[in-house]
Design a protein around this motif. Structure first.
Motif, short mmCIF file in Angstrom:
data_model
loop_
_atom_site.label_atom_id
_atom_site.label_comp_id
_atom_site.label_asym_id
_atom_site.label_seq_id
_atom_site.Cartn_x
_atom_site.Cartn_y
_atom_site.Cartn_z
N TYR A 268 2.88 -2.15 -8.39
CA TYR A 268 2.97 -3.03 -7.23
C TYR A 268 2.12 -2.53 -6.09
CZ TYR A 268 6.55 -5.48 -9.77
OH TYR A 268 7.21 -6.20 -10.71
N LYS A 269 0.94 -2.08 -6.40
CA LYS A 269 0.10 -1.59 -5.32
C LYS A 269 -0.42 -2.75 -4.50
CE LYS A 269 -4.32 -1.51 -7.78
NZ LYS A 269 -5.42 -0.63 -8.25
N LEU A 270 -0.55 -2.50 -3.20
CA LEU A 270 -1.10 -3.48 -2.28
C LEU A 270 -2.60 -3.25 -2.13
CD1 LEU A 270 1.63 -3.38 0.50
CD2 LEU A 270 1.10 -5.33 -0.95
N THR A 271 -3.33 -4.36 -2.13
CA THR A 271 -4.75 -4.33 -1.82
C THR A 271 -4.94 -4.99 -0.47
OG1 THR A 271 -5.33 -4.47 -4.16
CG2 THR A 271 -7.05 -5.03 -2.57
N PHE A 272 -5.53 -4.26 0.46
CA PHE A 272 -5.65 -4.72 1.84
C PHE A 272 -7.04 -5.23 2.17
CE2 PHE A 272 -1.74 -3.42 4.01
CZ PHE A 272 -1.17 -2.55 3.11
N GLY A 273 -7.07 -6.13 3.14
CA GLY A 273 -8.33 -6.46 3.78
C GLY A 273 -8.66 -5.40 4.81
N LYS A 274 -9.81 -5.56 5.47
CA LYS A 274 -10.28 -4.54 6.40
C LYS A 274 -9.55 -4.55 7.72
CE LYS A 274 -14.97 -3.94 4.63
NZ LYS A 274 -16.41 -3.98 4.95
N LEU B 277 -10.29 6.53 9.39
CA LEU B 277 -10.49 5.90 10.68
C LEU B 277 -11.51 4.77 10.60
CD1 LEU B 277 -9.60 6.12 13.65
CD2 LEU B 277 -11.60 7.59 14.03
N GLY B 278 -11.08 3.59 11.02
CA GLY B 278 -11.99 2.45 11.05
C GLY B 278 -12.15 1.73 9.73
N GLN B 279 -11.47 2.20 8.69
CA GLN B 279 -11.63 1.58 7.37
C GLN B 279 -10.32 0.94 6.93
OE1 GLN B 279 -13.62 4.03 4.48
NE2 GLN B 279 -14.88 5.05 6.03
N LYS B 280 -10.36 0.32 5.76
CA LYS B 280 -9.18 -0.38 5.29
C LYS B 280 -8.15 0.59 4.73
CE LYS B 280 -11.26 -3.02 2.27
NZ LYS B 280 -11.42 -4.03 1.19
N VAL B 281 -6.95 0.11 4.63
CA VAL B 281 -5.87 0.88 4.03
C VAL B 281 -6.08 0.89 2.52
CG1 VAL B 281 -3.38 1.00 3.71
CG2 VAL B 281 -4.32 0.20 5.89
N GLU B 282 -6.01 2.09 1.91
CA GLU B 282 -6.29 2.23 0.49
C GLU B 282 -5.08 2.79 -0.25
OE1 GLU B 282 -10.72 3.80 0.04
OE2 GLU B 282 -9.56 5.03 1.46
N PHE B 283 -4.81 2.25 -1.40
CA PHE B 283 -3.74 2.73 -2.26
C PHE B 283 -4.09 4.09 -2.85
CE2 PHE B 283 -0.41 2.54 -5.37
CZ PHE B 283 -0.96 2.98 -6.56
N LEU B 284 -3.13 4.99 -2.85
CA LEU B 284 -3.32 6.28 -3.51
C LEU B 284 -2.50 6.37 -4.80
CD1 LEU B 284 -3.16 8.84 -0.55
CD2 LEU B 284 -5.17 8.01 -1.76
N VAL B 285 -1.19 6.15 -4.68
CA VAL B 285 -0.32 6.41 -5.82
C VAL B 285 0.98 5.64 -5.66
CG1 VAL B 285 0.72 8.44 -4.74
CG2 VAL B 285 0.61 8.30 -7.23
N SER B 286 1.56 5.25 -6.80
CA SER B 286 2.91 4.70 -6.81
C SER B 286 3.78 5.55 -7.71
CB SER B 286 2.90 3.24 -7.27
OG SER B 286 2.35 3.13 -8.57
N PHE B 287 5.06 5.55 -7.43
CA PHE B 287 5.99 6.52 -8.05
C PHE B 287 7.31 5.82 -8.29
CE2 PHE B 287 6.82 11.01 -8.77
CZ PHE B 287 8.18 11.18 -8.56
N TYR B 288 7.80 5.95 -9.51
CA TYR B 288 9.09 5.35 -9.85
C TYR B 288 9.75 6.17 -10.94
CZ TYR B 288 12.42 2.14 -12.04
OH TYR B 288 13.56 1.58 -12.58
#
Lengths: 113, 114
Positions: free
Chosen positions: A99-105, B39-50
């Motif tokens: 369920y990872k989220l993909t974001f816009g900028k 800084l100044g960039q989009k939010v990026e997924f690193l890892v999910s855990f369950y």
């Protein structure tokens, strides 16, 4: 792969103006769609969401409708306030085995009194 | 209203040092995530855990990164040997079993690597 495209900011409006922030997505299947807001110096807050086509998410006067035919989820508010000044992020979640989220900028909104 | 908390709010470290970022997810949530925002960039997924194991990780999450749920409340992200490019805001998030896609974020830890 999955992606989200938001209109480029910054957006500057006067108080009580109408707001639209465009968001489109590409995905395999039918993702859930979200708007998150980040106020200065704070983390991400979930603003609204829609999980299927034609759903309308709403919160705090903001609305967005899940449009499958145009793969869009535009954020709107009829009358913005100074306190709405923040960065707005559109995001999708395609579900499946994760369920990872993909974001816009993100789009910086500044509302002037 | 329950919320995700993170500590520390700010961390400054020297390149090559290990850092551990801590998160306390919402108590009845079962899915946990780390994201980062340079800084100044989009939010990026690193890892999910369950269920005490990694569900998915991005290409960013290389061997220098690890996650752990050492007890019933904490969820940690460890960076073994920090690099300058690890400087970012790191967000923890959690979600409930019946609504995995709806993730609630903590306030973030701003990491600066010198």
């Amino acid at each position: 792969g999955n992606s989200v495209t938001q209109m480029e900011g910054p957006v500057t409006l006067s108080e009580e103006a109408f707001l639209t922030i465009n968001c489109t997505y590409t995905a395999t299947g039918y993702p859930s769609l979200f708007w998150y807001v980040q106020y200065p110096g704070e983390g991400l807050q979930l603003l609204l969401k829609a999980t299927k086509a034609d759903d309308k998410g709403s919160n705090k006067g903001f609305e967005a409708t899940y449009r499958k035919e145009t793969t869009s989820f535009h954020l709107e508010k009829g009358s913005v306030q100074v306190s709405d000044s923040a960065v707005y992020f559109c995001a999708q979640c395609s579900g499946g085995s994760n369920y990872k989220l993909t974001f816009g900028k993100g789009t910086l909104l500044t509302v002037n009194p | 209203e329950p919320e995700v908390t993170q500590t520390p709010s700010h961390q400054v470290t020297q390149m090559g040092q290990e850092v551990i970022l801590r998160c306390v997810p919402i108590s009845n949530h079962l899915y946990f995530y780390w994201y980062r925002q340079i800084l100044g960039q989009k939010v990026e997924f690193l890892v999910s855990f369950y269920n005490n194991e990694i569900s998915e990780k991005s290409e960013i999450f290389d061997d220098q990164f690890s996650v752990e749920r050492p007890d019933g409340s904490n969820f940690t992200l460890k960076i073994r040997s920090t690099k300058l490019e690890d400087s970012a805001m790191y967000f923890c998030a959690s979600s409930a079993k019946q609504r995995q896609e709806t993730q609630y974020f903590g306030p973030g830890t701003r990491l600066l690597v010198l």
